[in-house]
Design an enzyme around this catalytic site. Structure first.
Site, PDB file in Angstrom:
ATOM      1  N   GLY A  67       0.865  -1.182   0.000  1.00  0.00           N
ATOM      2  CA  GLY A  67       0.000   0.000   0.000  1.00  0.00           C
ATOM      3  C   GLY A  67       0.897   1.226   0.000  1.00  0.00           C
ATOM      4  N   VAL A  68       0.366   2.360   0.452  1.00  0.00           N
ATOM      5  CA  VAL A  68       1.157   3.588   0.400  1.00  0.00           C
ATOM      6  C   VAL A  68       2.458   3.473   1.202  1.00  0.00           C
ATOM      7  CG1 VAL A  68      -0.260   4.652   2.255  1.00  0.00           C
ATOM      8  CG2 VAL A  68       1.155   6.084   0.835  1.00  0.00           C
ATOM      9  N   ALA A  69       2.389   2.874   2.408  1.00  0.00           N
ATOM     10  CA  ALA A  69       3.587   2.833   3.260  1.00  0.00           C
ATOM     11  C   ALA A  69       4.660   1.932   2.651  1.00  0.00           C
ATOM     12  CB  ALA A  69       3.214   2.353   4.658  1.00  0.00           C
ATOM     13  N   THR A 128      -5.189   1.412   0.945  1.00  0.00           N
ATOM     14  CA  THR A 128      -4.768   2.622   0.235  1.00  0.00           C
ATOM     15  C   THR A 128      -5.633   2.846  -1.003  1.00  0.00           C
ATOM     16  OG1 THR A 128      -2.513   2.340   1.013  1.00  0.00           O
ATOM     17  CG2 THR A 128      -2.814   3.682  -0.973  1.00  0.00           C
ATOM     18  N   GLU A 181     -12.559  18.563   6.111  1.00  0.00           N
ATOM     19  CA  GLU A 181     -13.229  17.412   6.726  1.00  0.00           C
ATOM     20  C   GLU A 181     -13.377  17.653   8.220  1.00  0.00           C
ATOM     21  OE1 GLU A 181     -10.989  13.900   5.671  1.00  0.00           O
ATOM     22  OE2 GLU A 181     -12.220  13.570   3.893  1.00  0.00           O
ATOM     23  N   ASP A 221      -2.311  -9.599   9.948  1.00  0.00           N
ATOM     24  CA  ASP A 221      -1.171 -10.533   9.867  1.00  0.00           C
ATOM     25  C   ASP A 221       0.110  -9.903  10.424  1.00  0.00           C
ATOM     26  OD1 ASP A 221      -2.937 -12.107   8.434  1.00  0.00           O
ATOM     27  OD2 ASP A 221      -2.124 -11.513   6.493  1.00  0.00           O
ATOM     28  N   HIS A 259     -16.169   4.155  11.577  1.00  0.00           N
ATOM     29  CA  HIS A 259     -16.683   5.195  10.671  1.00  0.00           C
ATOM     30  C   HIS A 259     -18.200   5.178  10.769  1.00  0.00           C
ATOM     31  CE1 HIS A 259     -17.361   7.697   7.210  1.00  0.00           C
ATOM     32  NE2 HIS A 259     -16.066   7.943   7.164  1.00  0.00           N
ATOM     33  N   ARG A 284     -16.071  11.771  14.499  1.00  0.00           N
ATOM     34  CA  ARG A 284     -16.576  10.469  14.044  1.00  0.00           C
ATOM     35  C   ARG A 284     -17.105   9.585  15.169  1.00  0.00           C
ATOM     36  NH1 ARG A 284     -12.072   8.638   9.555  1.00  0.00           N
ATOM     37  NH2 ARG A 284     -12.818  10.112   8.029  1.00  0.00           N
ATOM     38  N   HIS A 310     -13.104   0.935  11.007  1.00  0.00           N
ATOM     39  CA  HIS A 310     -12.504   1.632   9.868  1.00  0.00           C
ATOM     40  C   HIS A 310     -10.980   1.685   9.937  1.00  0.00           C
ATOM     41  CE1 HIS A 310     -12.370   4.339   6.524  1.00  0.00           C
ATOM     42  NE2 HIS A 310     -11.928   5.367   7.222  1.00  0.00           N
ATOM     43  N   ARG A 330      -7.705   8.911  15.281  1.00  0.00           N
ATOM     44  CA  ARG A 330      -7.030   9.441  14.082  1.00  0.00           C
ATOM     45  C   ARG A 330      -7.836  10.586  13.493  1.00  0.00           C
ATOM     46  NH1 ARG A 330      -7.628   7.889   8.127  1.00  0.00           N
ATOM     47  NH2 ARG A 330      -9.717   7.449   8.891  1.00  0.00           N
ATOM     48  N   SER A 387      -3.975   9.423   7.592  1.00  0.00           N
ATOM     49  CA  SER A 387      -3.292   8.118   7.542  1.00  0.00           C
ATOM     50  C   SER A 387      -2.562   7.868   6.227  1.00  0.00           C
ATOM     51  CB  SER A 387      -4.242   6.974   7.853  1.00  0.00           C
ATOM     52  OG  SER A 387      -5.472   7.178   7.247  1.00  0.00           O
ATOM     53  N   LEU A 388      -3.103   8.315   5.099  1.00  0.00           N
ATOM     54  CA  LEU A 388      -2.312   8.206   3.866  1.00  0.00           C
ATOM     55  C   LEU A 388      -1.013   8.988   4.065  1.00  0.00           C
ATOM     56  CD1 LEU A 388      -5.063   8.725   1.106  1.00  0.00           C
ATOM     57  CD2 LEU A 388      -3.922   6.581   1.703  1.00  0.00           C
TER      58      LEU A 388
HETATM   59  C1  LIG Z   1     -12.751   2.715   2.554  1.00  0.00           C
HETATM   60  C2  LIG Z   1     -11.590   3.446   3.154  1.00  0.00           C
HETATM   61  C3  LIG Z   1     -11.460   4.813   2.962  1.00  0.00           C
HETATM   62  C4  LIG Z   1     -10.361   5.501   3.507  1.00  0.00           C
HETATM   63  N1  LIG Z   1     -10.222   6.834   3.241  1.00  0.00           N
HETATM   64  C5  LIG Z   1      -9.090   7.475   3.671  1.00  0.00           C
HETATM   65  C6  LIG Z   1      -8.841   8.833   3.301  1.00  0.00           C
HETATM   66  O1  LIG Z   1      -9.608   9.449   2.577  1.00  0.00           O
HETATM   67  N2  LIG Z   1      -7.693   9.423   3.766  1.00  0.00           N
HETATM   68  C7  LIG Z   1      -6.801   8.765   4.567  1.00  0.00           C
HETATM   69  O2  LIG Z   1      -5.772   9.355   4.962  1.00  0.00           O
HETATM   70  N3  LIG Z   1      -7.025   7.472   4.919  1.00  0.00           N
HETATM   71  C8  LIG Z   1      -8.126   6.815   4.484  1.00  0.00           C
HETATM   72  N4  LIG Z   1      -8.327   5.507   4.828  1.00  0.00           N
HETATM   73  C9  LIG Z   1      -7.297   4.818   5.619  1.00  0.00           C
HETATM   74  C10 LIG Z   1      -6.079   4.546   4.723  1.00  0.00           C
HETATM   75  O3  LIG Z   1      -6.531   4.144   3.453  1.00  0.00           O
HETATM   76  C11 LIG Z   1      -5.188   3.452   5.311  1.00  0.00           C
HETATM   77  O4  LIG Z   1      -4.924   3.698   6.656  1.00  0.00           O
HETATM   78  C12 LIG Z   1      -3.852   3.395   4.560  1.00  0.00           C
HETATM   79  O5  LIG Z   1      -4.077   3.305   3.178  1.00  0.00           O
HETATM   80  C13 LIG Z   1      -3.027   2.214   5.036  1.00  0.00           C
HETATM   81  O6  LIG Z   1      -1.933   2.072   4.179  1.00  0.00           O
HETATM   82  P1  LIG Z   1      -0.857   0.944   4.434  1.00  0.00           P
HETATM   83  O7  LIG Z   1       0.180   1.089   3.369  1.00  0.00           O
HETATM   84  O8  LIG Z   1      -0.420   0.964   5.836  1.00  0.00           O
HETATM   85  O9  LIG Z   1      -1.667  -0.433   4.250  1.00  0.00           O
HETATM   86  P2  LIG Z   1      -2.576  -0.975   3.053  1.00  0.00           P
HETATM   87  O10 LIG Z   1      -2.847   0.047   2.029  1.00  0.00           O
HETATM   88  O11 LIG Z   1      -3.750  -1.635   3.683  1.00  0.00           O
HETATM   89  O12 LIG Z   1      -1.658  -2.094   2.384  1.00  0.00           O
HETATM   90  C14 LIG Z   1      -1.357  -3.281   3.093  1.00  0.00           C
HETATM   91  C15 LIG Z   1      -0.496  -4.169   2.195  1.00  0.00           C
HETATM   92  O13 LIG Z   1       0.013  -5.255   2.975  1.00  0.00           O
HETATM   93  C16 LIG Z   1      -0.164  -6.468   2.275  1.00  0.00           C
HETATM   94  N5  LIG Z   1      -0.241  -7.551   3.263  1.00  0.00           N
HETATM   95  C17 LIG Z   1      -1.028  -7.662   4.360  1.00  0.00           C
HETATM   96  N6  LIG Z   1      -0.785  -8.822   5.007  1.00  0.00           N
HETATM   97  C18 LIG Z   1       0.184  -9.455   4.299  1.00  0.00           C
HETATM   98  C19 LIG Z   1       0.841 -10.704   4.419  1.00  0.00           C
HETATM   99  N7  LIG Z   1       0.556 -11.570   5.418  1.00  0.00           N
HETATM  100  N8  LIG Z   1       1.765 -11.051   3.491  1.00  0.00           N
HETATM  101  C20 LIG Z   1       2.060 -10.219   2.443  1.00  0.00           C
HETATM  102  N9  LIG Z   1       1.449  -9.027   2.264  1.00  0.00           N
HETATM  103  C21 LIG Z   1       0.536  -8.658   3.183  1.00  0.00           C
HETATM  104  C22 LIG Z   1      -1.441  -6.251   1.494  1.00  0.00           C
HETATM  105  O14 LIG Z   1      -1.547  -7.180   0.424  1.00  0.00           O
HETATM  106  C23 LIG Z   1      -1.240  -4.804   1.036  1.00  0.00           C
HETATM  107  O15 LIG Z   1      -0.415  -4.791  -0.114  1.00  0.00           O
HETATM  108  C24 LIG Z   1      -9.411   4.801   4.295  1.00  0.00           C
HETATM  109  C25 LIG Z   1      -9.557   3.438   4.492  1.00  0.00           C
HETATM  110  C26 LIG Z   1     -10.626   2.757   3.934  1.00  0.00           C
HETATM  111  C27 LIG Z   1     -10.753   1.284   4.147  1.00  0.00           C
END
Ligand SMILES: Cc1cc2nc3c(=O)[nH]c(=O)nc-3n(C[C@H](O)[C@H](O)[C@H](O)COP(=O)(O)OP(=O)(O)OC[C@H]3O[C@@H](n4cnc5c(N)ncnc54)[C@H](O)[C@@H]3O)c2cc1C
Length: 565
Positions: A32-34, A61, A132, A231, A252, A298, A357, A392, A397-398
């Site tokens: 994802g983004v991180a 993300t 927001e 996980d 949410h 929220r 959420h 939050r 979070s993005l």
């Molecule tokens: C519907 C929705 C709307 C949102 N809107 C917003 C918004 O407008 N603004 C904002 O700031 N935040 C928003 N958020 C929150 C934000 O999207 C998330 O907090 C953020 O994207 C998390 O990014 P991340 O990179 O940590 O994880 P993620 O984007 O969830 O990516 C996780 C990655 O880890 C991988 N992974 C997980 N477990 C394993 C494993 N066991 N083995 C291998 N790979 C694994 C997955 O396949 C994926 O690639 C929203 C969330 C949702 C659900």
């Protein structure tokens, strides 16, 4: 923690030297983004393997709607964004971390724009900023109206694919982080993974960055995609890392409540544009709850909806958008989703219900994404950096993923560049070829298990007992029940992701429940109806580590920032 959760160091039995071996400088778990942002920085110093257990369209993300909070307007200030974040965090944010993230935001965002991310612009060609709940100024950048996450994921994926030195392994499931011994404090040396085509593999890495997202799937009602099964949280704990502030789960208020709609989120921006919440008789009940009515924080809106639903003995309340002009232009994704269910927001009321959420707590890290296990870094929703405190702020979070993804990769690169024995552990210089890891687990003789039943029972139990409103009595009941289920679920050996995910969920659910039981107060998104209000003695982070029987209290500020030991 109960003994049953302490027994397993690994989910499966294996002998590392009998499995295929892959080597890399940096392993990033999560795309994802991180994870993507971390991989891009890490690739400047060495080769990288980036894992995603599913396809790249279904990360949290990619599902993000509203946008990303960044101070850009001349009338806005860093101080204002910092204060708004601290206010939402209800006294538990780490001020230095908040400052670091807010001040880094414009620079990290500019990189994305330079890499091709298309933000929304107005007719005069200026980048549009929205406002927001909880933000004192308009500072939310967005793309495609309500498709910000999809555009961000597209941009980062394209950049990653175009970057030499990053190997992207899709559909590759990380089961466990590997350490040369089960003793806590042993360094992480990569992960054991499973791919449907290649089976089990050992990925040896000099440095590992965990970016595996949150735990929304713990709850029957969630906005999260199916991959959010905790996980990373579970595997970090098994490897000896500290998890912090686990009771804080943000709910949410408004998801579409229709069979088959998978609790799709209806962004807060819809209420920002004037959407009203109505009860069964068409009354705007939020007017009596909070001066900001539908735009109250929220957690207050979620609680009010749950109470209203209980009062009217129904399933949901209604979101009224009939008076919002150009709904389809402002919210194209939501409009097309509603159309699939024959709902027209210009004429119909939309049935809504709250859902889990965002996972606020996570793997504890310092200001640079270091965990307390050598060789392991964490970023994004899986991490607990102290940015969000007890809740939050919307669209932070993005941003956290972008800033900490980069920071964790910088810290990891510094460790790799240091001479062995200084800040770099001895093992990280070699190819780990002489290390052999043996995980001996005897298969249980208790017979078959209906996995989907365990998973759905767990999600219902979490929703009912560890949801928006909590009490000590319900929490102690559910802890006993989860421990009982764990006894005959965690002793099984599964050979595919559904089993491993269920074990991880069960373990992390038990930890969230324990943290919620421990925190005898109401703060941020954690609401104990038997302990209304904040209490000074809980003005601390609660930290959980393998081998400890209960939470460790870590004071805010200096103690939290101090080197993690
Ligand atoms: C519907 C929705 C709307 C949102 N809107 C917003 C918004 O407008 N603004 C904002 O700031 N935040 C928003 N958020 C929150 C934000 O999207 C998330 O907090 C953020 O994207 C998390 O990014 P991340 O990179 O940590 O994880 P993620 O984007 O969830 O990516 C996780 C990655 O880890 C991988 N992974 C997980 N477990 C394993 C494993 N066991 N083995 C291998 N790979 C694994 C997955 O396949 C994926 O690639 C929203 C969330 C949702 C659900």
């Amino acid at each position: 923690m109960d003994e049953v959760f302490e027994q397993r160091r690994y989910l499966i039995p294996f002998r590392s030297n009998l499995l295929p071996q892959i080597f890399t400088d940096t392993l990033v778990i999560g795309a994802g983004v991180a994870g993507m942002r971390a991989a891009l920085t890490a690739s400047e110093q060495g080769d990288v393997i980036l894992l995603s257990k599913g396809d790249l369209k279904n990360t949290n993300t990619a599902w993000a709607q509203g946008g990303i909070a960044v101070v850009t307007a001349k009338t806005d200030t860093f101080e204002s964004h910092i204060e708004d974040t601290l206010e939402a965090g209800a006294g538990l944010c780490e001020r230095e971390v908040v400052r670091r993230v807010v001040e880094a935001a414009p620079g990290r965002m500019q990189e994305l724009i330079d890499w091709g991310m298309m933000l929304d612009h107005d007719a005069a060609g200026q980048v549009m900023v929205g406002r927001e709940g909880g933000h004192a100024a308009a500072r939310i950048l967005h793309a495609g109206g309500d498709a910000t996450g999809r555009e961000m994921q597209r941009c980062l994926t394209a950049k990653v694919r175009a970057t030499q030195g990053i190997r992207l392994f899709e559909n590759c499931f990380a089961l466990d982080l590997i350490t040369p011994s089960p003793v806590r404090g042993a360094p992480v040396m990569g992960a054991i993974t499973h791919h449907p085509k290649f089976g089990l593999q050992m990925i040896w890495a000099k440095s590992t960055i965990l970016a595996s997202g949150g735990a929304g799937v713990l709850y029957r009602e969630t906005t999260n995609p199916p991959l959010a099964t905790a996980d990373g949280l579970a595997m970090a704990y098994r490897a000896g890392a500290t998890l912090a502030d686990m009771s804080f789960i943000q709910f949410h208020p408004t998801t579409l409540y229709l069979a088959g709609a998978s609790r799709a989120l209806i962004t807060e921006a819809v209420r920002g544009q004037g959407g009203h919440l109505l009860d069964d008789s068409g009354r705007r009940f939020m007017l009596e709850v909070h001066p900001l009515a539908e735009l109250a924080p929220r957690d207050i809106v979620s609680r009010a909806i749950i109470r209203q639903i209980a009062k009217q003995g129904g399933q949901h309340v209604w979101l009224d958008c009939r008076h919002i002009g150009d709904f389809g232009e402002k919210f194209p994704e939501i409009a097309s989703l509603l159309k699939r269910f024959d709902l027209n927001p210009a004429e119909d009321l939309i049935p809504v219900h709250p859902a889990a959420h965002y996972t606020v707590g996570g793997v504890r890290t310092d200001m640079d994404g270091r965990t307390d296990v050598p060789g392991l870094y964490a970023a994004g929703e899986v991490a607990c950096t102290g940015l969000h405190g007890a809740n939050r702020l919307a669209s932070n979070s993005l941003l956290e993923g972008l800033v900490f993804g980069h920071a964790a990769a910088v810290a990891s690169a510094e460790m790799l560049a240091a001479p062995p024995g200084m800040t770099r552990p001895q093992w990280s210089g070699g190819r780990a070829g002489n290390v052999s890891i043996i995980s001996d687990i005897r298969p249980s003789d208790r017979g078959e298990l209906d996995l989907s039943d365990v998973r759905s029972s767990l999600r219902s139990a979490m929703w009912k007992n560890v949801g928006i409103e909590r009490t000590g009595a319900k929490l102690s009941g559910v802890i006993e029940m989860l421990d009982f289920w764990a006894r005959y679920t965690l002793d099984k050996i599964f050979d595919e992701p559904q089993g491993w995910e269920t074990q991880n969920l069960l373990f992390v659910g038990a930890l969230v429940a324990r943290s919620a039981m421990w925190r005898e107060e109401s703060r941020g998104c954690h609401d104990r109806t038997d302990f209304p209000g904040q209490r000074a003695e809980f003005d601390v982070h609660d930290c959980w580590r393998r081998g400890d029987s209960t939470a460790r209290r870590v004071e805010k500020g200096e103690a939290w920032r101090a080197a993690l030991v």
